[in-house]
Design a protein around this motif. Structure first.
Motif, PDB file in Angstrom:
ATOM      1  N   TYR A  59       0.821  -1.203   0.000  1.00  0.00           N
ATOM      2  CA  TYR A  59       0.000   0.000   0.000  1.00  0.00           C
ATOM      3  C   TYR A  59       0.859   1.258   0.000  1.00  0.00           C
ATOM      4  N   ALA A  60       0.320   2.304  -0.586  1.00  0.00           N
ATOM      5  CA  ALA A  60       0.933   3.617  -0.448  1.00  0.00           C
ATOM      6  C   ALA A  60       0.828   4.046   1.014  1.00  0.00           C
ATOM      7  N   ASP A  61       1.815   4.783   1.484  1.00  0.00           N
ATOM      8  CA  ASP A  61       1.805   5.221   2.883  1.00  0.00           C
ATOM      9  C   ASP A  61       0.545   6.012   3.217  1.00  0.00           C
ATOM     10  N   SER A  62       0.051   6.758   2.257  1.00  0.00           N
ATOM     11  CA  SER A  62      -1.090   7.638   2.503  1.00  0.00           C
ATOM     12  C   SER A  62      -2.395   6.878   2.771  1.00  0.00           C
ATOM     13  N   VAL A  63      -2.441   5.587   2.419  1.00  0.00           N
ATOM     14  CA  VAL A  63      -3.688   4.826   2.598  1.00  0.00           C
ATOM     15  C   VAL A  63      -3.532   3.639   3.537  1.00  0.00           C
ATOM     16  N   LYS A  64      -2.322   3.408   4.029  1.00  0.00           N
ATOM     17  CA  LYS A  64      -2.106   2.272   4.938  1.00  0.00           C
ATOM     18  C   LYS A  64      -3.007   2.381   6.151  1.00  0.00           C
ATOM     19  N   GLY A  65      -3.631   1.257   6.487  1.00  0.00           N
ATOM     20  CA  GLY A  65      -4.523   1.230   7.635  1.00  0.00           C
ATOM     21  C   GLY A  65      -5.938   1.671   7.327  1.00  0.00           C
ATOM     22  N   ARG A  66      -6.159   2.219   6.126  1.00  0.00           N
ATOM     23  CA  ARG A  66      -7.499   2.671   5.750  1.00  0.00           C
ATOM     24  C   ARG A  66      -8.054   1.900   4.545  1.00  0.00           C
ATOM     25  N   PHE A  67      -7.196   1.491   3.636  1.00  0.00           N
ATOM     26  CA  PHE A  67      -7.612   0.785   2.415  1.00  0.00           C
ATOM     27  C   PHE A  67      -7.168  -0.673   2.502  1.00  0.00           C
ATOM     28  N   THR A  68      -7.977  -1.544   1.915  1.00  0.00           N
ATOM     29  CA  THR A  68      -7.655  -2.966   1.851  1.00  0.00           C
ATOM     30  C   THR A  68      -7.914  -3.489   0.447  1.00  0.00           C
ATOM     31  N   ILE A  69      -6.887  -4.079  -0.159  1.00  0.00           N
ATOM     32  CA  ILE A  69      -7.031  -4.686  -1.473  1.00  0.00           C
ATOM     33  C   ILE A  69      -7.204  -6.190  -1.301  1.00  0.00           C
ATOM     34  N   SER A  70      -8.064  -6.782  -2.119  1.00  0.00           N
ATOM     35  CA  SER A  70      -8.264  -8.233  -2.082  1.00  0.00           C
ATOM     36  C   SER A  70      -8.638  -8.703  -3.485  1.00  0.00           C
ATOM     37  N   ARG A  71      -8.530 -10.003  -3.688  1.00  0.00           N
ATOM     38  CA  ARG A  71      -8.856 -10.551  -4.997  1.00  0.00           C
ATOM     39  C   ARG A  71      -9.654 -11.842  -4.852  1.00  0.00           C
ATOM     40  N   ASP A  72     -10.543 -12.056  -5.806  1.00  0.00           N
ATOM     41  CA  ASP A  72     -11.350 -13.262  -5.873  1.00  0.00           C
ATOM     42  C   ASP A  72     -11.019 -13.936  -7.198  1.00  0.00           C
ATOM     43  N   ASN A  73     -10.130 -14.902  -7.166  1.00  0.00           N
ATOM     44  CA  ASN A  73      -9.679 -15.535  -8.406  1.00  0.00           C
ATOM     45  C   ASN A  73     -10.778 -16.360  -9.078  1.00  0.00           C
ATOM     46  N   ALA A  74     -11.717 -16.844  -8.297  1.00  0.00           N
ATOM     47  CA  ALA A  74     -12.812 -17.633  -8.876  1.00  0.00           C
ATOM     48  C   ALA A  74     -13.721 -16.774  -9.756  1.00  0.00           C
ATOM     49  N   ASN A  75     -13.795 -15.476  -9.416  1.00  0.00           N
ATOM     50  CA  ASN A  75     -14.670 -14.565 -10.169  1.00  0.00           C
ATOM     51  C   ASN A  75     -13.908 -13.481 -10.922  1.00  0.00           C
ATOM     52  N   ASN A  76     -12.579 -13.645 -11.003  1.00  0.00           N
ATOM     53  CA  ASN A  76     -11.744 -12.709 -11.772  1.00  0.00           C
ATOM     54  C   ASN A  76     -11.992 -11.253 -11.372  1.00  0.00           C
ATOM     55  N   THR A  77     -12.036 -11.019 -10.071  1.00  0.00           N
ATOM     56  CA  THR A  77     -12.364  -9.687  -9.570  1.00  0.00           C
ATOM     57  C   THR A  77     -11.373  -9.266  -8.494  1.00  0.00           C
ATOM     58  N   VAL A  78     -11.014  -7.997  -8.529  1.00  0.00           N
ATOM     59  CA  VAL A  78     -10.192  -7.405  -7.483  1.00  0.00           C
ATOM     60  C   VAL A  78     -10.999  -6.276  -6.842  1.00  0.00           C
ATOM     61  N   TYR A  79     -10.808  -6.116  -5.545  1.00  0.00           N
ATOM     62  CA  TYR A  79     -11.565  -5.133  -4.779  1.00  0.00           C
ATOM     63  C   TYR A  79     -10.623  -4.156  -4.086  1.00  0.00           C
ATOM     64  N   LEU A  80     -11.162  -2.977  -3.814  1.00  0.00           N
ATOM     65  CA  LEU A  80     -10.466  -2.017  -2.970  1.00  0.00           C
ATOM     66  C   LEU A  80     -11.481  -1.481  -1.968  1.00  0.00           C
TER      67      LEU A  80
END
Length: 119
Positions: A59-80
């Protein structure tokens, strides 16, 4: 044909939350690192969050602790997941897929989704 389609942007008050999604098609999703970038008016595009094919995150320092990235490989989707949003988070957010193979970089971009944080 590779497509990355972002959704979930909008207007939110400071302190609020939004969840961005990026649906990918036309590529072998599980082999790509997935990234979220953002670009505010008059500023350069910056990397916000990244997740590797092995699910390592950064993560960029400016968003650490506030943003979370994740991915769902079964549905070919990434989230923020974006929490505790600040006015300075206002930007167009772009989904990016990238991988390196035999010295060549394969990279694709979505069309972007606007996030506005304002009271």
């Amino acid at each position: 044909q590779v497509q990355l389609v972002e959704s979930g942007g909008g207007l939110v008050q400071p302190g609020g939350s939004l969840r961005l999604s990026c649906a990918a098609s036309g590529l072998r999703f599980v082999t790509y690192g997935m990234n979220w970038y953002r670009q505010a008016p008059g500023k350069q595009r910056e990397l916000v969050a990244a997740i590797t094919s092995g699910r390592t995150t950064n993560y960029a320092d400016s968003v650490k602790g506030r943003f979370t990235i994740s991915r769902d490989n079964a549905n070919n989707t990434v989230y923020l997941q974006m929490d505790t949003l600040k006015p300075e988070d206002t930007a167009v957010y772009y989904c990016n897929a990238a991988r390196r193979e035999l010295g060549r970089i394969y990279e694709y971009w979505g069309q972007g989704t606007q996030v506005t944080v304002s009271s």
